[in-house]
Scaffold this active site. Structure first.
Site, mmCIF file in Angstrom:
data_model
loop_
_atom_site.group_PDB
_atom_site.id
_atom_site.type_symbol
_atom_site.label_atom_id
_atom_site.label_comp_id
_atom_site.label_asym_id
_atom_site.label_seq_id
_atom_site.Cartn_x
_atom_site.Cartn_y
_atom_site.Cartn_z
ATOM 1 N N PRO A 237 0.852 -1.202 0.000
ATOM 2 C CA PRO A 237 0.000 0.000 0.000
ATOM 3 C C PRO A 237 0.881 1.243 0.000
ATOM 4 C CG PRO A 237 0.044 -1.006 2.179
ATOM 5 C CD PRO A 237 0.776 -1.940 1.273
ATOM 6 N N ASP A 413 6.051 2.867 1.214
ATOM 7 C CA ASP A 413 5.280 1.681 1.566
ATOM 8 C C ASP A 413 4.681 1.913 2.953
ATOM 9 O OD1 ASP A 413 4.336 -0.807 2.372
ATOM 10 O OD2 ASP A 413 6.035 -1.922 1.571
ATOM 11 N N HIS A 414 3.348 2.046 3.002
ATOM 12 C CA HIS A 414 2.700 2.428 4.256
ATOM 13 C C HIS A 414 2.696 1.295 5.285
ATOM 14 C CE1 HIS A 414 0.759 5.480 6.488
ATOM 15 N NE2 HIS A 414 0.158 6.072 5.480
ATOM 16 N N ARG A 415 3.108 0.109 4.903
ATOM 17 C CA ARG A 415 3.276 -0.961 5.884
ATOM 18 C C ARG A 415 4.497 -0.713 6.757
ATOM 19 N NH1 ARG A 415 3.909 -6.095 2.147
ATOM 20 N NH2 ARG A 415 5.417 -4.602 1.277
ATOM 21 N N VAL A 417 6.498 2.519 6.602
ATOM 22 C CA VAL A 417 6.691 3.932 6.924
ATOM 23 C C VAL A 417 5.328 4.580 7.120
ATOM 24 C CG1 VAL A 417 7.673 6.110 6.139
ATOM 25 C CG2 VAL A 417 8.772 3.947 5.507
#
Length: 443
Positions: A237, A413-415, A417
């Site tokens: 994501p 990458d929102h997983r 950061v």
């Protein structure tokens, strides 16, 4: 004299096949060890193949434009120093007992037990062992498998430009090779063969541009890039944050440094300064220099910054990596960035130089673009894009002045950061570019 086959070696990085781009030798040529004999294109780079022996080229098994799997024979050499066997020479797939030398720059050769079987290629006959009978049986007629039309890269390019489907062209060259003359014949016959009741006048037909579809095979760098981008976009994501910065002080710094640096290779440009600023900013936000290990269910934070530099090349997008970029002084970093980019555009980047990155920079500003939302390179957590530097009115010292302004975009990458971390990193990079002296606050 003994005849020895040379098969496509394992080029490393999990690559299982390559396309033969060109031969640098011909049948009958004498070659020496490590002389460049061919150029192949993998999914990542153009690679030069050196000769594994001193000897004479006795046979070329593959035509340019054909895709070859690792372990498939490419060329046969007559090598001095060994007497030929009395029995007929075996087929290439049966010659795998004696190991070939491992050449400089290649990975380990595959085991004979794991070597892929050679696939039939258009117009290329496989060498067969001779019959042991007293009277030799006639050689079997080679069977051509219609996997891909046989043509050289320039002819393929011309066919694309003219909108000609090579699959519908009958080649008149050796082994059915499609030539430029074959394309000319197809182009001249196209108006007469059309099924419409109305025909263009001869003068119009000769000057009308081709308007048909152009089909471009998805392979090589383009295929690898497409697969990587799909995997990244649909696995991680991603989000993007933007920052527009007054970089006038950095522009002036670059001009001063370039004027004081005699070595052209070490003269820093804006990209090198941004790369240095990113390496410094990562010290405060190391989370962006990480990767997601799904199998171990861990976030792996790298202790070193291996900086990918996205480079647009005639073959597609390549991302060569500057190893330990965080340890390099600005001049050395500038030289490394310039060298890698030039090597990539020339198609000479080794496959090993295109992997192992921990974070990437892409410079869309060289195309006159102000900003964009780059896709994170698979296996990394962030990518920084810098846009074009614009001279425009900007608030400065309580008034309005013409300043150099640049927009930065950081996709992450929102997983791995979160928004606060991404924003802090981008703000730190922007602060350095706005006021290079602010580096003292980060070190």
């Amino acid at each position: 004299m003994a005849v020895k086959d040379f098969s496509l070696p394992d080029l490393g990085e999990g690559l299982t096949e390559s396309e033969l781009v060109s031969w640098k030798v011909s049948v009958g040529d004498s070659v020496h060890l490590n002389q460049i004999i061919a150029e192949v294109e993998t999914a990542k780079a153009l690679v030069e193949l050196p000769a594994p022996y001193d000897g004479r080229v006795s046979r070329l098994y593959v035509e340019p434009g054909v895709t070859v799997a690792v372990g498939e024979p490419l060329v046969a050499f007559e090598v001095a120093g060994a007497e030929p066997e009395e029995a007929p020479a075996p087929a290439p797939d049966d010659r795998s007992d004696a190991p070939e030398p491992t050449l400089v720059g290649y990975g380990a050769r595959p085991d004979a037990t794991t070597r892929p079987a050679r696939r039939a290629r258009p117009g290329l006959a496989r060498p067969e062992p001779a019959e042991p009978a007293a009277v030799a049986a006639p050689a079997p007629t080679p069977v051509a498998v219609a996997e891909r039309p046989l043509a050289t890269p320039p002819v393929r390019r011309l066919a694309r430009e003219r909108g000609i489907d090579l699959g519908a062209v009958t080649g008149t060259g050796a082994r059915g090779l499609i030539t430029r003359q074959d394309l000319d014949a197809v182009a001249s016959a196209a108006p007469a063969a059309s099924g419409g009741s109305e025909r263009l006048p001869a003068s119009a037909a000769s000057t009308a541009p081709a308007r048909g579809e152009v089909r471009i095979p998805i392979k090589g760098v383009r295929k690898a890039t497409a697969e990587a981008m799909v995997r990244s976009a649909f696995t991680a994501p991603q989000a993007t944050v933007f920052l527009t910065v007054d970089v006038t002080a950095t522009s002036e710094l670059v001009e001063r440094l370039r004027a004081r640096t005699a070595d052209d290779e070490a003269r820093p440009g804006l990209l090198a300064v941004v790369a240095k600023a990113l390496c410094l900013a990562i010290r405060r936000t190391p989370e962006v220099n990480s990767r997601w290990d799904d199998a171990a269910q861990e976030i792996v934070q790298s202790g070193a910054v291996h900086l990918g530099i996205a480079a647009a090349t005639p073959r597609g997008l390549l991302v060569p990596v500057v190893r330990d970029a965080d340890l390099l002084p600005l001049a050395d970093l500038a030289g490394a960035v310039r060298t890698l980019a030039e090597t990539a555009r020339a198609g000479r980047t080794a496959p090993a130089e295109l992997s192992g990155g921990t974070i990437t920079i892409t410079n869309v500003g060289v195309f006159g673009v102000d900003a964009g939302t780059p896709i994170v390179t698979p296996g990394e957590a962030a990518i920084l894009a810098l846009g074009a530097v614009r001279r425009q009115p900007w608030e400065h010292d309580g008034g309005i002045a013409l300043r150099d302004v640049l927009t930065l975009a950081l996709s992450f990458d929102h997983r791995i950061v979160d928004g606060q971390q991404a924003s802090r990193l981008l703000a730190d990079v922007g602060r350095i570019l706005n006021d290079p002296a602010s580096v003292l606050a980060l070190v």
